[in-house]
Design a protein around this motif. Structure first.
Motif, PDB file in Angstrom:
ATOM      1  N   GLY A  53       0.993  -1.301  -0.164  1.00 41.53           N
ATOM      2  CA  GLY A  53      -0.436  -0.074  -0.437  1.00 41.53           C
ATOM      3  C   GLY A  53       1.014   1.339   0.268  1.00 41.53           C
ATOM      4  O   GLY A  53       0.027   2.773   0.035  1.00 41.53           O
ATOM      5  N   GLN A  54       1.871   0.773  -0.041  1.00 37.00           N
ATOM      6  CA  GLN A  54       2.789   2.376  -0.111  1.00 37.00           C
ATOM      7  C   GLN A  54       3.346   3.070  -1.885  1.00 37.00           C
ATOM      8  O   GLN A  54       3.207   2.442  -2.317  1.00 37.00           O
ATOM      9  CB  GLN A  54       4.592   2.122   0.726  1.00 37.00           C
ATOM     10  CG  GLN A  54       4.161   1.846   1.573  1.00 37.00           C
ATOM     11  CD  GLN A  54       6.185   1.470   2.061  1.00 37.00           C
ATOM     12  OE1 GLN A  54       6.761   0.628   1.334  1.00 37.00           O
ATOM     13  NE2 GLN A  54       5.924   1.219   3.655  1.00 37.00           N
ATOM     14  N   GLY A  79       2.975   8.151   1.736  1.00 36.17           N
ATOM     15  CA  GLY A  79       2.179   7.585   2.648  1.00 36.17           C
ATOM     16  C   GLY A  79       1.521   5.989   2.186  1.00 36.17           C
ATOM     17  O   GLY A  79       2.458   5.595   1.613  1.00 36.17           O
ATOM     18  N   THR A  80       1.495   4.960   3.110  1.00 40.16           N
ATOM     19  CA  THR A  80       0.531   3.664   2.852  1.00 40.16           C
ATOM     20  C   THR A  80      -0.736   4.049   2.581  1.00 40.16           C
ATOM     21  O   THR A  80      -1.893   4.309   3.974  1.00 40.16           O
ATOM     22  CB  THR A  80       0.740   3.289   3.708  1.00 40.16           C
ATOM     23  OG1 THR A  80       2.569   3.268   4.068  1.00 40.16           O
ATOM     24  CG2 THR A  80       0.385   1.386   4.594  1.00 40.16           C
ATOM     25  N   ILE A  86      -4.883   6.683   4.648  1.00 38.11           N
ATOM     26  CA  ILE A  86      -3.939   6.919   4.658  1.00 38.11           C
ATOM     27  C   ILE A  86      -2.812   7.016   5.498  1.00 38.11           C
ATOM     28  O   ILE A  86      -3.152   8.227   6.065  1.00 38.11           O
ATOM     29  CB  ILE A  86      -3.973   7.467   3.690  1.00 38.11           C
ATOM     30  CG1 ILE A  86      -4.787   8.367   2.599  1.00 38.11           C
ATOM     31  CG2 ILE A  86      -1.893   8.876   2.952  1.00 38.11           C
ATOM     32  CD1 ILE A  86      -4.203   9.756   1.382  1.00 38.11           C
ATOM     33  N   GLY A  87      -2.414   6.649   5.886  1.00 37.55           N
ATOM     34  CA  GLY A  87      -1.153   5.912   7.238  1.00 37.55           C
ATOM     35  C   GLY A  87       0.007   6.544   6.479  1.00 37.55           C
ATOM     36  O   GLY A  87       0.251   6.883   5.370  1.00 37.55           O
ATOM     37  N   GLY A  88       1.078   7.453   7.683  1.00 42.90           N
ATOM     38  CA  GLY A  88       2.152   7.699   7.392  1.00 42.90           C
ATOM     39  C   GLY A  88       2.254   8.293   6.261  1.00 42.90           C
ATOM     40  O   GLY A  88       3.590   8.431   5.696  1.00 42.90           O
ATOM     41  N   LEU A  89       1.941   9.975   6.585  1.00 42.15           N
ATOM     42  CA  LEU A  89       1.431  10.740   4.983  1.00 42.15           C
ATOM     43  C   LEU A  89       2.651  11.664   5.183  1.00 42.15           C
ATOM     44  O   LEU A  89       2.876  11.873   6.520  1.00 42.15           O
ATOM     45  CB  LEU A  89      -0.102  11.525   5.242  1.00 42.15           C
ATOM     46  CG  LEU A  89       0.057  11.850   4.516  1.00 42.15           C
ATOM     47  CD1 LEU A  89      -0.213  11.398   2.750  1.00 42.15           C
ATOM     48  CD2 LEU A  89      -1.382  13.134   4.743  1.00 42.15           C
ATOM     49  N   SER A  90       3.613  11.881   4.327  1.00 45.69           N
ATOM     50  CA  SER A  90       4.830  12.606   4.248  1.00 45.69           C
ATOM     51  C   SER A  90       4.043  14.318   3.173  1.00 45.69           C
ATOM     52  O   SER A  90       3.657  13.314   1.986  1.00 45.69           O
ATOM     53  CB  SER A  90       5.312  12.339   5.151  1.00 45.69           C
ATOM     54  OG  SER A  90       5.745  11.759   3.799  1.00 45.69           O
TER      55      SER A  90
END
Length: 173
Positions: A53-54, A79-80, A86-90
């Protein structure tokens, strides 16, 4: 009974989203029950690892788009992605009360609720999903750094500091 529970849990755990090679990032967002307007117009390239999902999204340049509040998009966003989140977003920041907060995650609890949440650290900002139905135009962000001497750079939005002559005004009777 145990077989039924095992089957139900296996089905709910293995929800995967398939998409074709020629799909756009907006199609990928929709396939994950996310509004396609989360990303602005102007995506020039993207990559999604269907196993993890990345993802990575590449814009022509950093830009800002106006929704209920303003969002700032870096040229590279990562992100993922998962179903409804959506997680780990930058690479995305949201403005609130003249301050910018990095958006760390985005989630939709129930797609029919019409509500989307942005994780900006301490709080979760709540928005109407209708704001993000279509990708917005994104206005280019000019380089906000101003060079003064050598490698010293300051943000143009910061106040300049001046040395005050402390001897003036003293010895006044």
């Amino acid at each position: 009974m145990h077989r039924v529970l095992l089957l139900i849990s296996a089905v709910t755990i293995s929800i995967t989203v398939a998409f074709a090679e020629n799909d756009s990032i907006y199609d990928v967002l929709r396939a994950h029950a996310l509004p396609m307007g989360l990303l602005p117009k102007g995506v020039k390239e993207f990559n999604v690892d269907v196993e993890t999902g990345q993802f990575s999204v590449f814009l022509n340049q950093s830009c800002k788009a106006k929704y209920e509040s303003e969002l700032h998009y870096e040229a590279n966003i990562t992100g993922t992605i998962g179903y409804g989140s959506i997680g780990g977003l930058s690479g995305i920041s949201a403005q609130d009360l003249f301050l910018w907060f990095p958006v760390r995650g985005i989630r939709v609890d129930i797609p029919s609720s019409g509500v989307i949440y942005f994780d900006v650290g301490v709080v979760h900002k709540r928005y109407s999903m209708s704001l993000f139905e279509t990708p917005r135009d994104c206005v280019a962000v000019v380089n906000e750094e101003v060079e003064f001497s050598g490698d010293n750079k300051i943000q143009s939005s910061m106040l300049q500091l001046y040395e005050v002559d402390q001897s003036v005004g003293r010895n006044v009777v």
